[in-house]
Design a protein around this motif. Structure first.
Motif, PDB file in Angstrom:
ATOM      1  N   VAL A  52      46.377  31.548  32.102  1.00  0.00           N
ATOM      2  CA  VAL A  52      44.867  30.921  32.571  1.00  0.00           C
ATOM      3  C   VAL A  52      43.766  31.387  31.715  1.00  0.00           C
ATOM      4  CG1 VAL A  52      44.709  33.113  34.047  1.00  0.00           C
ATOM      5  CG2 VAL A  52      43.440  31.046  34.723  1.00  0.00           C
TER       6      VAL A  52
ATOM      7  N   TYR B  64      50.996  30.699  35.586  1.00  0.00           N
ATOM      8  CA  TYR B  64      49.413  30.669  35.834  1.00  0.00           C
ATOM      9  C   TYR B  64      48.839  31.785  35.071  1.00  0.00           C
ATOM     10  CZ  TYR B  64      44.969  31.401  38.166  1.00  0.00           C
ATOM     11  OH  TYR B  64      43.776  31.657  38.301  1.00  0.00           O
ATOM     12  N   TYR B  65      49.564  32.965  35.310  1.00  0.00           N
ATOM     13  CA  TYR B  65      48.723  34.428  34.898  1.00  0.00           C
ATOM     14  C   TYR B  65      49.025  34.557  33.382  1.00  0.00           C
ATOM     15  CZ  TYR B  65      47.173  36.122  39.356  1.00  0.00           C
ATOM     16  OH  TYR B  65      46.569  36.395  40.568  1.00  0.00           O
TER      17      TYR B  65
ATOM     18  N   ARG C 216      40.267  39.793  37.553  1.00  0.00           N
ATOM     19  CA  ARG C 216      41.459  39.820  38.101  1.00  0.00           C
ATOM     20  C   ARG C 216      41.187  38.910  39.599  1.00  0.00           C
ATOM     21  NH1 ARG C 216      45.727  43.014  36.880  1.00  0.00           N
ATOM     22  NH2 ARG C 216      46.362  43.405  39.127  1.00  0.00           N
TER      23      ARG C 216
ATOM     24  N   LYS D 106      38.872  36.951  40.301  1.00  0.00           N
ATOM     25  CA  LYS D 106      38.556  35.500  40.136  1.00  0.00           C
ATOM     26  C   LYS D 106      39.783  34.734  39.975  1.00  0.00           C
ATOM     27  CE  LYS D 106      35.571  32.197  39.426  1.00  0.00           C
ATOM     28  NZ  LYS D 106      34.717  31.869  40.576  1.00  0.00           N
ATOM     29  N   LYS D 107      40.857  35.319  39.063  1.00  0.00           N
ATOM     30  CA  LYS D 107      42.058  34.701  38.818  1.00  0.00           C
ATOM     31  C   LYS D 107      42.788  34.490  40.086  1.00  0.00           C
ATOM     32  CE  LYS D 107      42.737  36.583  34.081  1.00  0.00           C
ATOM     33  NZ  LYS D 107      43.379  37.666  33.334  1.00  0.00           N
ATOM     34  N   ALA D 108      42.796  35.347  40.869  1.00  0.00           N
ATOM     35  CA  ALA D 108      43.610  35.494  42.082  1.00  0.00           C
ATOM     36  C   ALA D 108      43.004  34.497  43.053  1.00  0.00           C
ATOM     37  CB  ALA D 108      43.718  36.944  42.653  1.00  0.00           C
TER      38      ALA D 108
END
Lengths: 461, 189
Positions: B26, B22-23, A64, A66-68
């Motif tokens: 991704v 994006y979420y 999470r 890393k995604k952020a």
């Protein structure tokens, strides 16, 4: 992909992906298996897809955090497209230079990672050596070394050094001195940021170098993207193949070649005479504890003297024999290496008996990888000499050794083949079955499975 | 359609819409990029490049194909550009990676580990030696199970060309693998 009746090579090969992923009907599965048994081309294609698929694998999911972090990077790029740094630099230059001059900052930061292999290296095919890795040699003396996350930090006369974890980032902070950070992004668990008063250097890409002296600050990027932030809010991005230099007075900004290893070494010489005093007191540890942050300040301890490389082993059989004859002259791993080398030399000279003897001695020496390999080769030599019962005994002993290894895998298959050769088909069947279970990722697993099918056929008759 | 509504909101510039998109994608983008270009720090940059391209071009998405297909086309283009720049050689996929650790037995020592690495390196080198379009066609077809038509759409090529790329890549890899197996068996004897 749809599965057709796989009776021909073209059809079988178009169904292999479904077959290997298990998404195929039992009927088609058995038809494909029957075809693969009799068609080396298709069997090879299946092995190839399986190997490539296994090698490519599924990447571990992104965390999470890393995604952020990636999303924040996207927003950053959307909001502030890469500035024309040469222009902006002129504006910020006096401010940065003033800060550097006032504080007498003297800092080297190097972020390093595996270097791109030259184009022609890989174009040469399978014989090409692995891509070279850029190694940053640690300074010979006068520095202290400690790991911070995935980075190795060498500090020289650094005052007030502190390292903390903040929101998934390792922050190394200091006020004065010289610091070398060797950061391998492939193994680092966290992002890295280096802070000196008035300046922050963030890793966006992977390889860059910052050289800050009272006279000038230089940022050169070998690969990726680097973001340099000043306290006054200025931001610079320098991408691969570019460098910029900040002097005490505004001047023309000249793009420079990325730093070479030699250039790096010139800036960070090893074996110099300076013997700086290293402070081992870490008041920052208490300060961090008071703030409630996790303190990971490096424990400063003198770097041990580099180990002297061992003398290379001789390449002549006589010398090796003499070396091995002296009981105290060589021991452990080097002794095993010498025995293995001698066995190889003997075999090349056609002295099969001598080679067999050295391999036997080595295989009895330990349970190391080299000893296991020697046992496998010993068994193969015995088999070649027609001494099948002895070869079988060696391979059974190899199979009983603890752990898993490539030598054991190959030895197991060899043993099964000996059973077949000695026409002990029931044992061979059991052996191949066991092989398929023990080494499901082996390149030979398909061959083992095919053999079990054939052996069942033979035994049923 | 959920995607359509979300895309409309992104096009209108509604707050949070792009983040939601994006979420939602991704992970899929990450998986696909790793398949096509291998693991390494460069994948982070490529994920960002992909979503930047999505942001810049989403107004042109007409909805003729599914959003996923449109997105994957961007992913494939991003991967192609990356491979063409030759940056693919910066970090070998299979070296020093989690994957190698997974393949190595519990008690394997350095030598065995090195042997494993060698075989993986050969495979890696063989894949790397493929031309970008050939490599992408092969991986999508053989590993991901895409049809030639789907790959043709993603790479904006015709089906016959894609078919010949797959066949050629297959032949090239097969030759390398055979050569390696032969060499290994010679060394073992």
């Amino acid at each position: 992909m749809t599965s057709k009746d796989p009776t021909r090579c073209e059809e079988v090969q178009s169904s292999l992906q479904s077959y290997l992923s298990g998404e195929i009907s039992p009927l088609n599965r058995s038809r494909i298996e029957a075809h693969l048994e009799n068609c080396p081309d298709c069997a090879l294609a299946a092995r190839m897809i399986e190997s490539v698929g296994r090698a490519v694998g599924s990447p571990p999911p992104l965390s999470r955090a890393k995604k952020a972090q990636l999303l924040a990077g996207i927003h950053l790029r959307l909001e502030s497209p890469a500035p024309r740094w040469s222009f902006r630099l002129r504006v910020a230059l006096p401010a940065m230079a003033t800060v550097a001059a006032a504080l007498g900052i003297y800092m080297i930061v190097s972020i390093d990672a595996p270097d791109p292999a030259p184009q022609d290296t890989l174009a040469r095919g399978e014989d090409a050596p692995p891509p070279p890795r850029v190694e940053v040699q640690p300074p010979a003396s006068g520095y202290v070394e400690q790991l911070v996350g995935g980075a190795t930090v060498y500090a020289e006369a650094v005052s007030d050094l502190r390292a903390e974890h903040v929101d998934g980032t390792n922050i190394i902070e200091f006020s004065r001195g010289r610091l070398l950070v060797n950061y391998d992004r492939a193994v680092a668990e966290r992002e890295l940021e280096v802070r000196v008063p008035g300046l922050r250097v963030q890793v966006v890409g992977t390889v860059f170098l910052v050289d800050a002296t009272p006279e000038a600050t230089e940022v050169a990027v070998r690969r990726g993207l680097v973001r340099v932030l000043t306290d006054s809010g200025e931001e610079f991005r320098v991408d691969a193949g570019h460098a910029l230099k900040l002097g005490l007075s505004p001047g023309p900004i000249t793009p420079m070649a990325p730093p070479t290893r030699a250039a790096f070494d010139r800036r960070f010489p090893t074996g110099h005479d300076e013997q700086p005093t290293i402070s081992t007191q870490r008041p920052q540890r208490q300060r961090a504890a008071r703030r409630g942050g996790k303190d990971v300040s490096p424990r400063l301890k003198p770097r041990p003297e580099p180990r002297r490389a061992p003398k290379p082993l001789p390449t002549d059989a006589e010398e090796l024999r003499a070396l091995l004859a002296g009981s105290d002259s060589i021991s452990g791993e080097r002794r095993e290496e010498a025995m293995y080398r001698l066995a190889t030399l003997e075999r090349r000279s056609g002295n099969g008996r001598e080679a067999t003897e050295w391999l036997r001695r080595l295989s009895e020496a330990s349970n190391s990888g080299r000893a296991q390999l020697a046992q496998l080769e010993h068994a193969k030599l015995l088999r070649k000499q027609g001494r099948l019962p002895e070869a079988e005994r060696e391979l059974l002993a190899l199979r009983r050794r603890p752990g898993k290894s490539l030598a054991k895998e190959y030895g197991h298959f060899e043993l099964c083949s000996i059973f077949v050769e000695r026409k002990r088909f029931d044992e061979a069947l059991e052996c191949f079955d066991e092989f398929a279970v023990s080494f499901p990722r082996s390149e030979r697993v398909d061959a083992a499975k095919a053999m079990t099918v054939k052996l069942r056929g033979v035994l049923s008759k | 359609m959920r995607d359509r509504a979300l895309i409309d909101r992104v096009v209108e510039g509604r707050p949070g819409a792009f983040d939601e998109l994006y979420y939602a994608y991704v992970d899929a983008v990450h998986r696909k990029l790793v398949l096509l270009v291998g693991r390494g720090a460069h994948v982070d940059d490529l994920i960002q490049d992909t979503f930047l391209a999505v942001h810049q071009n989403i107004g042109r998405f007409r909805g003729d194909a599914s959003f996923r297909t449109w997105l994957y086309r961007i992913v494939v283009n991003t991967a192609l550009q990356h491979l063409r720049r030759g940056r693919r050689r910066s970090e070998p996929v299979f070296l020093g990676d989690v994957l190698v650790e997974n393949l190595v037995g519990e008690n394997e020592d350095g030598e065995t580990f090195a042997a494993r690495r060698e075989s993986l390196r050969v495979l890696h080198t063989a894949l790397e030696s493929l031309k970008p379009k050939k490599r992408i066609a092969y991986l999508l077809y053989e590993i991901e199970g895409y049809s030639l038509e789907e790959i043709a759409e993603l790479t904006q090529s015709n089906v016959t060309t894609v078919g010949s790329r797959v066949r050629s890549a297959r032949h090239q890899l097969k030759t390398t693998l055979l050569r390696f197996e032969k060499r290994t068996s010679e060394v073992a004897r």
